[in-house]
Design an enzyme around this catalytic site. Structure first.
Site, PDB file in Angstrom:
ATOM      1  N   HIS A   1      -1.919   0.779  -9.571  1.00  0.00           N
ATOM      2  CA  HIS A   1      -2.564  -0.149  -8.623  1.00  0.00           C
ATOM      3  C   HIS A   1      -3.348  -1.248  -9.369  1.00  0.00           C
ATOM      4  O   HIS A   1      -4.550  -1.413  -9.180  1.00  0.00           O
ATOM      5  CB  HIS A   1      -3.482   0.635  -7.669  1.00  0.00           C
ATOM      6  CG  HIS A   1      -3.825  -0.137  -6.423  1.00  0.00           C
ATOM      7  ND1 HIS A   1      -3.943   0.437  -5.189  1.00  0.00           N
ATOM      8  CD2 HIS A   1      -4.090  -1.454  -6.218  1.00  0.00           C
ATOM      9  CE1 HIS A   1      -4.258  -0.477  -4.285  1.00  0.00           C
ATOM     10  NE2 HIS A   1      -4.351  -1.642  -4.900  1.00  0.00           N
TER      11      HIS A   1
ATOM     12  N   ARG B   1       0.848  -1.193   0.000  1.00  0.00           N
ATOM     13  CA  ARG B   1       0.000   0.000   0.000  1.00  0.00           C
ATOM     14  C   ARG B   1       0.883   1.243   0.000  1.00  0.00           C
ATOM     15  O   ARG B   1       1.940   1.271   0.672  1.00  0.00           O
ATOM     16  CB  ARG B   1      -0.869   0.031   1.260  1.00  0.00           C
ATOM     17  CG  ARG B   1      -2.040  -0.939   1.243  1.00  0.00           C
ATOM     18  CD  ARG B   1      -3.135  -0.498   0.261  1.00  0.00           C
ATOM     19  NE  ARG B   1      -4.321  -1.328   0.318  1.00  0.00           N
ATOM     20  CZ  ARG B   1      -4.593  -2.335  -0.518  1.00  0.00           C
ATOM     21  NH1 ARG B   1      -3.745  -2.660  -1.485  1.00  0.00           N
ATOM     22  NH2 ARG B   1      -5.711  -3.016  -0.396  1.00  0.00           N
TER      23      ARG B   1
HETATM   24  P1  NDP Z   1      -2.170 -11.607   4.609  1.00  0.00           P
HETATM   25  O1  NDP Z   1      -2.965 -11.003   5.703  1.00  0.00           O
HETATM   26  O2  NDP Z   1      -2.480 -13.002   4.172  1.00  0.00           O
HETATM   27  O3  NDP Z   1      -0.625 -11.613   5.009  1.00  0.00           O
HETATM   28  C1  NDP Z   1       0.008 -10.544   5.615  1.00  0.00           C
HETATM   29  C2  NDP Z   1       1.455 -10.922   5.927  1.00  0.00           C
HETATM   30  O4  NDP Z   1       2.124  -9.764   6.413  1.00  0.00           O
HETATM   31  C3  NDP Z   1       1.573 -11.991   7.020  1.00  0.00           C
HETATM   32  O5  NDP Z   1       2.621 -12.868   6.715  1.00  0.00           O
HETATM   33  C4  NDP Z   1       1.897 -11.177   8.269  1.00  0.00           C
HETATM   34  O6  NDP Z   1       2.684 -11.880   9.238  1.00  0.00           O
HETATM   35  C5  NDP Z   1       2.742 -10.066   7.675  1.00  0.00           C
HETATM   36  N1  NDP Z   1       2.717  -8.890   8.531  1.00  0.00           N
HETATM   37  C6  NDP Z   1       1.677  -8.078   8.831  1.00  0.00           C
HETATM   38  N2  NDP Z   1       2.057  -7.087   9.656  1.00  0.00           N
HETATM   39  C7  NDP Z   1       3.385  -7.286   9.907  1.00  0.00           C
HETATM   40  C8  NDP Z   1       4.345  -6.601  10.685  1.00  0.00           C
HETATM   41  N3  NDP Z   1       4.046  -5.516  11.374  1.00  0.00           N
HETATM   42  N4  NDP Z   1       5.597  -7.099  10.703  1.00  0.00           N
HETATM   43  C9  NDP Z   1       5.914  -8.210  10.002  1.00  0.00           C
HETATM   44  N5  NDP Z   1       5.040  -8.900   9.229  1.00  0.00           N
HETATM   45  C10 NDP Z   1       3.791  -8.436   9.185  1.00  0.00           C
HETATM   46  O7  NDP Z   1      -2.250 -10.611   3.377  1.00  0.00           O
HETATM   47  P2  NDP Z   1      -2.222 -10.944   1.813  1.00  0.00           P
HETATM   48  O8  NDP Z   1      -1.002 -11.723   1.507  1.00  0.00           O
HETATM   49  O9  NDP Z   1      -3.527 -11.494   1.357  1.00  0.00           O
HETATM   50  O10 NDP Z   1      -2.135  -9.450   1.205  1.00  0.00           O
HETATM   51  C11 NDP Z   1      -1.083  -8.579   1.560  1.00  0.00           C
HETATM   52  C12 NDP Z   1      -1.366  -7.173   1.069  1.00  0.00           C
HETATM   53  O11 NDP Z   1      -1.178  -7.063  -0.325  1.00  0.00           O
HETATM   54  C13 NDP Z   1      -2.804  -6.667   1.251  1.00  0.00           C
HETATM   55  O12 NDP Z   1      -3.068  -6.286   2.587  1.00  0.00           O
HETATM   56  C14 NDP Z   1      -2.837  -5.494   0.307  1.00  0.00           C
HETATM   57  O13 NDP Z   1      -2.379  -4.333   0.972  1.00  0.00           O
HETATM   58  C15 NDP Z   1      -1.808  -5.872  -0.759  1.00  0.00           C
HETATM   59  N6  NDP Z   1      -2.473  -6.108  -2.048  1.00  0.00           N
HETATM   60  C16 NDP Z   1      -2.136  -5.301  -3.104  1.00  0.00           C
HETATM   61  C17 NDP Z   1      -2.734  -5.491  -4.324  1.00  0.00           C
HETATM   62  C18 NDP Z   1      -2.321  -4.661  -5.487  1.00  0.00           C
HETATM   63  O14 NDP Z   1      -2.952  -4.759  -6.541  1.00  0.00           O
HETATM   64  N7  NDP Z   1      -1.267  -3.880  -5.390  1.00  0.00           N
HETATM   65  C19 NDP Z   1      -3.751  -6.514  -4.536  1.00  0.00           C
HETATM   66  C20 NDP Z   1      -4.012  -7.317  -3.381  1.00  0.00           C
HETATM   67  C21 NDP Z   1      -3.390  -7.093  -2.182  1.00  0.00           C
HETATM   68  P3  NDP Z   1       2.125 -13.205   9.966  1.00  0.00           P
HETATM   69  O15 NDP Z   1       2.103 -14.263   8.901  1.00  0.00           O
HETATM   70  O16 NDP Z   1       3.117 -13.484  11.011  1.00  0.00           O
HETATM   71  O17 NDP Z   1       0.755 -12.860  10.472  1.00  0.00           O
HETATM   72  C1  OXD Z   2      -6.806  -5.392  -2.854  1.00  0.00           C
HETATM   73  C2  OXD Z   2      -6.291  -4.481  -3.859  1.00  0.00           C
HETATM   74  O1  OXD Z   2      -6.527  -5.227  -1.667  1.00  0.00           O
HETATM   75  O2  OXD Z   2      -6.804  -4.488  -5.001  1.00  0.00           O
HETATM   76  O3  OXD Z   2      -7.523  -6.334  -3.235  1.00  0.00           O
HETATM   77  O4  OXD Z   2      -5.345  -3.744  -3.602  1.00  0.00           O
END
Ligand code: NDP
Ligand code: OXD
Length: 310
Positions: A273, A225
């Site tokens: 995005h 993000r």
């Molecule tokens: P998940 O919730 O499945 O995974 C998040 C990961 O981040 C986990 O491994 C978590 O650790 C880790 N994490 C969260 N906070 C911290 C922290 N403070 N320190 C260290 N590790 C942390 O999310 P997704 O994989 O489904 O998606 C990730 C992000 O991708 C979304 O939130 C979104 O912002 C972004 N996204 C962007 C898109 C785009 O088009 N650009 C599309 C879709 C998503 P743990 O495993 O230990 O809980």
């Molecule tokens: C999502 C994105 O979070 O599109 O799905 O960024």
């Protein structure tokens, strides 16, 4: 009492969700905002931006689904305290992200940004080719997207590592966790991919301090993000060579204002995005599967821990 599933997001995709619900769950009255029907019948809501004052508007609401993978667009503190929130985990969004990040990493690995600059200057100058096994890729965030991306990069032969809050274990990936794991993870990373959710702990995370822990000339692929990146720190790191190139799919703000330095920066590649998007047919099916789990009292996939913010 009849059950309404209300959808409040892009209406074109909503009509594809409606078709899946019509075929697979004819017992549910699927509606697209603003056609809400009787608000007392709304038990389930899928939204990108939910309406204000959900509790008062839909007194029998039992679940809120995000229509995307992130939930940072929700004001979690303003939602009814006991309302479960579920983020989007579906194969379409995972595939899109794997494609985007693989393309970006391969491009950086094979020096495509440098070749584009050379072409611009009319230079025919081959650069040494490094085997993938000698390129160290590090992914911040080992959730549904980070793990899928790493699985693909491992198949391509990259030297892979991942970093998350809690320690994970993945075949072929050096896993690091927490504050103490960050420095060793960054110190071995030539191409850094950010796939963290936006929370209070990750806002401004990609800053000068973090860049200084990478090997000089490392690259950044940012698909998390926009507010996770400190824009001025990236510009400084590009200017002094600490960061070689950056591929940014997310920015703060979105869109960037016309005069923003990122638009025409020779070492930044921007996309609007689009790294990945929820695919309506597989998303509706994933949500229906979760509804069935919920009704059977089983754990749902993607249930958000509201205290952690993801
Ligand atoms: P998940 O919730 O499945 O995974 C998040 C990961 O981040 C986990 O491994 C978590 O650790 C880790 N994490 C969260 N906070 C911290 C922290 N403070 N320190 C260290 N590790 C942390 O999310 P997704 O994989 O489904 O998606 C990730 C992000 O991708 C979304 O939130 C979104 O912002 C972004 N996204 C962007 C898109 C785009 O088009 N650009 C599309 C879709 C998503 P743990 O495993 O230990 O809980
Ligand atoms: C999502 C994105 O979070 O599109 O799905 O960024």
């Amino acid at each position: 009492m009849p059950t309404t599933f209300l959808y409040k997001s892009d209406p074109v995709r909503g009509r594809q969700w409606a078709e899946v619900f019509r075929r697979r769950a004819p017992d549910i009255d699927f509606r697209i905002w603003p056609d809400i029907g009787d608000p007392a019948h709304v038990r389930f809501l899928a939204a990108w931006e939910p309406p204000q004052d959900l509790g008062a508007l839909f007194p029998n609401l039992e679940l809120l689904f995000s229509s995307g993978a992130g939930v940072d667009q929700f004001d979690l503190a303003a939602l009814p305290a006991a309302l479960p929130v579920v983020r989007m985990v579906e194969p379409g969004i995972v595939r899109g992200m794997v494609e985007y990040v693989t393309h970006a990493v391969l491009g950086l690995h094979r020096d495509m940004p440098q070749y584009r600059r050379q072409q611009h200057e009319g230079q025919w100058r081959p650069l040494p080719v490094r085997p993938a096994g000698e390129r160290r890729v590090g992914v911040l965030g080992l959730g549904s997207l980070g793990q899928a991306v790493l699985a693909q990069l491992v198949c391509l032969g990259f030297d892979c590592a991942g970093w998350s809050r809690s320690l994970h274990s993945m075949e072929g990936v050096q896993c690091h966790a927490g504050e103490e794991g960050l420095e060793p993870f960054l110190a071995r990373t030539d191409i850094l991919v950010c796939l963290l959710p936006l929370t209070e702990s990750t806002r401004g995370f990609l800053d000068a301090r973090l860049f200084s822990m990478l090997p000089g000339g490392a690259s950044l692929v940012h698909v998390g993000r926009g507010p996770q990146l400190v824009n001025a720190d990236l510009l400084d790191a590009l200017a002094d060579g600490q960061i070689g190139d950056a591929v940014l799919d997310v920015t703060e703000p979105e869109p960037l204002p016309p005069a923003h330095a990122f638009w025409r920066h020779p070492r930044i590649q921007l996309t609007p995005h689009i790294a990945s998007m929820t695919q309506p047919l597989s998303a509706a099916q994933a949500v229906l599967d979760n509804l069935r789990r919920f009704e059977a009292g089983h754990p749902m996939i993607g249930l958000v821990d509201r205290a952690r913010g993801y």
